[in-house]
Design a protein around this motif. Structure first.
Motif: not given
Length: 719
Positions: A32-38
């Protein structure tokens, strides 16, 4: 225009990457965090591009605030991503990041971070009073995030280490270009303009590119399952759509033409729909198998590998077969190009087994000792002797095999068929299997040593057996020579003894004149000794005949009652001299005529009675003759010294005498009972023997009334 197209491509790439990572495991916080970061990075890049777009002058202040607000969120998400990936708890650092993120966000919304102006050509951003907070957040987030990534990198190995290397390198390059373009150039050097700004925007290509490479090459946040399933469903939909189109439109048009509302056409559509419904699941499974083989061609179930490996170790006890099969199973299951097992024996190479193509050169014992670590992975080693040695021999993993405090050898593995480095799953599996393999090799070596010892022992036994056979053959030759000598000596001695006995008998009968009492006594002693000598020679001759197979039974009808009475009468004087009462219990009923060898059976009877008299110092000897059906029974009972228990089994052996019998009668030969047993058994009878030491004995035999046909082979066998 070209810059805008490039921006759209980069943003779309980030959006696709974020979507794939999120859908791969939407419940995982890291995804979730990595997808949101991208996604936020993509939004930030679009915002920065719009800041320099001339058509956005009316909202330039809003875009500037949004620029730094998104940048603040990116920094916070970056730190959160590093925190989740490393799994290191840093409470103070976490609190600092949270506080700074909130302060900078509030300051940015209030316009306290930067001020935006338009100089007529492009947007100019100037630091405001709260810009220092943004710089502090930048330093804390970047420093803390990279420190967490580096800590995770140092403690990891295999595929995880390679993943962190790629992702970290992409983030580092992106951060460097962003800082140079967005902070250092405009703030420190006063260099502004869209060309400089867009360098930072395009820098996120490093992040996207390296992350994508880590996903494809090293399976970072493994999305193969999502891709495989998506591809499988895409192929399924294309197949069904194509099949339905061809069947419904093309084939339907051929069969029904323009008549689309007829009953036949409706039935056709229903059948077609049923066919599609029934083929959906089989086609889905088919495409899933294809995509699984494509994306998971080097995946394996660790537990299944352990089970298969253990079965081989348990089922194989031969060292050669066990090493060959287990190494083959391991390399094939883990998709490894080649493998070696080197087994030591007293610090020397005992055996080497290999799977796959041979390396350029095999390691020798001294080189193997340089490894000297429980488990080494070449890709995780820094430059040094071990890494150089492993690289020279094409070894990627070295596993030390030790058990029960003893170094058994090494398991050496080459590259993986996929070209990937060894993952944490591979290393954990090898850590488990090495213990089982070491114990199995140790047991197989022990079995081989025992088998070798048994073979050596068997060779020695065979050698000793051959020597015994030769010695036995020599003994048989000596025994044959002895029998021949006894036979010859007995014949030679019998003639003069018969003459001596005859003359002594004539002297006792007075043919040579009247003898005085003393002379008669002396001649009687000499006559008794010659009688015993004749009996001894007769026994020796019979033994010789038995050995030569010439001891034949000559049966004829015999009055057995008269025969026993004669022998009792002849030995009566002997019993009287020994002060022993000799009794003969005659049969009460009529006694049949028995077919037997008169001379040999008479000797047996005489031997039993004579022995009973000799070994009875006080008491009586009773001879009983009975008839029972087709059998006759003779028993000689005495009250003598008896036979010890330990001597009973050997009593009827040739030349054997019990110890108590040797004391009472030192001159015995041990042949009488041996010959008696043979005479009775060769006539189809059985020996009767019962005795209690110190309380007397019973010797006798049972014979059939009608003689059986003599067995010549039996006599030969006993010889």
């Amino acid at each position: 225009m070209l810059g805008f197209i490039l921006l759209i491509i980069v943003s779309l790439a980030n959006g696709i990457l974020a979507t794939i990572l999120f859908l791969n495991n939407p419940k995982a916080m890291l995804n979730r965090v990595f997808s949101l970061l991208v996604l936020v990075l993509a939004a930030w890049s679009i915002t920065v591009f719009l800041e320099d777009w001339s058509g956005a002058r009316s909202i330039i202040d809003i875009l500037a605030k949004l620029d730094y607000l998104l940048a603040t969120i990116v920094l916070g998400l970056f730190y959160c991503f590093c925190r989740l990936l490393s799994k290191h708890r840093q409470n103070l650092l976490d609190a600092t990041v949270i506080i700074l993120t909130i302060l900078v966000s509030v300051a940015t919304i209030l316009g306290l971070t930067v001020e935006a102006t338009f100089d007529g050509a492009h947007t100019v951003l100037k630091p405001a009073i709260g810009y220092g907070l943004f710089l502090a957040l930048l330093v804390v987030d970047l420093t803390g995030g990279f420190w967490l990534l580096f800590s995770k990198f140092r403690s990891s190995h295999g595929r995880t280490r390679a993943q962190l290397r790629m992702v970290g390198l992409g983030i580092m390059l992106t951060v460097i270009f962003l800082v140079l373009a967005e902070i250092v150039a405009p703030v420190v050097f006063g260099i502004t303009g869209p060309e400089v700004t867009r360098i930072g925007v395009y820098a996120i290509v490093f992040f996207t590119g390296f992350t994508t490479y880590a996903i494809i090459k090293h399976r970072f946040m493994d999305v193969r399952l999502l891709v495989a399933r998506s591809l499988a469903y895409l192929m399924l939909l294309l197949t069904l759509a194509t099949g339905y189109s061809l069947a419904a439109l093309q084939l339907g048009g051929i069969l029904f033409g323009d008549a689309t509302n007829t009953l036949a056409h409706q039935i056709y559509n229903i059948i077609l729909a049923l066919i599609l419904a029934f083929t959906f699941q089989p086609l889905r499974r088919f495409f899933e198998r294809i995509t699984s083989r494509l994306f998971y061609r080097d995946s394996y179930d660790s537990q299944q590998v352990i089970n298969d490996f253990s079965k081989i170790l348990v089922s194989e006890i031969e060292l050669e077969a066990m090493l060959k099969h287990s190494l083959t199973q391991l390399c094939r299951s883990m998709y490894i190009q080649f493998g070696q097992v080197v087994v030591f024996d007293h610090d020397k190479v005992y055996r080497i087994d290999h799977y796959g193509p041979l390396p350029r050169r095999l390691m020798i014992a001294s080189e193997l000792r340089q490894l000297n670590k429980p488990l080494l992975v070449a890709d995780e080693l820094e430059s040094g002797e071990r890494k150089t040695l492993m690289e020279e021999h094409g070894i990627r993993v070295s596993v030390d095999l030790s058990a029960r405090g003893e170094q058994i050898g090494y398991l050496l593995l080459g590259d993986k068929l996929s070209g990937d480095i060894y993952s944490s799953q591979d290393i954990e599996l090898l850590e488990i299997l090495k213990k089982e393999l070491a114990v199995a090799v140790l047991n197989a070596k022990a079995y081989a040593e025992i088998r070798e010892f048994n073979q050596t022992l068997q060779q020695r036994v065979d050698y000793a057996t051959n020597r015994l056979r030769v010695a036995n053959r020599h003994l048989k030759e000596l025994d044959k020579t002895k029998d021949e000598f006894i036979s010859m000596a007995s014949h030679q001695l019998r003639t003069p003894l018969t003459t001596i006995k005859g003359y002594l008998s004539m002297m006792l009968e007075g043919d040579a004149g009247r003898l005085t009492t003393s002379q008669k006594e002396f001649v009687g002693y000499a006559f008794g000794s010659s009688e015993r000598m004749v009996n001894l020679i007769s026994d020796l001759l019979n033994v010789s005949r038995l050995s030569a197979g010439r001891f034949l039974i000559q049966a004829k009808p015999t009055d057995m009652v008269q025969m026993v009475a004669d022998e009792v009468r002849q030995l009566h004087n002997h019993a009287t001299a020994k002060n022993v009462q000799l009794l003969f219990e005659h049969p009460t009923a009529s006694f049949p005529v028995v077919e037997l060898d008169d001379n040999k059976t008479r000797q047996v009877i005489m031997n039993f009675i004579d022995n009973a008299i000799y070994y009875t110092q006080k008491g009586s000897v009773t001879v009983r003759l009975e008839h029972d059906g087709n059998m006759v029974r003779l028993e000689v009972r005495d009250t003598g010294i008896g036979v010890p228990d330990k001597a009973k089994k050997k009593l009827f052996s040739k030349f054997y005498r019990a110890e108590n019998a040797q004391v009472v009668r030192p001159d015995g030969t041990g042949l009488g009972l041996y010959l008696a047993k043979r005479v009775i058994e060769d006539q189809g009878g059985t020996i009767i023997f019962k005795s209690t030491e110190g309380r007397g004995s019973v010797f006798g035999f049972e014979l059939p009334v009608k003689a059986k046909k003599p067995k010549v082979k039996a006599s030969v066998a006993h010889g």
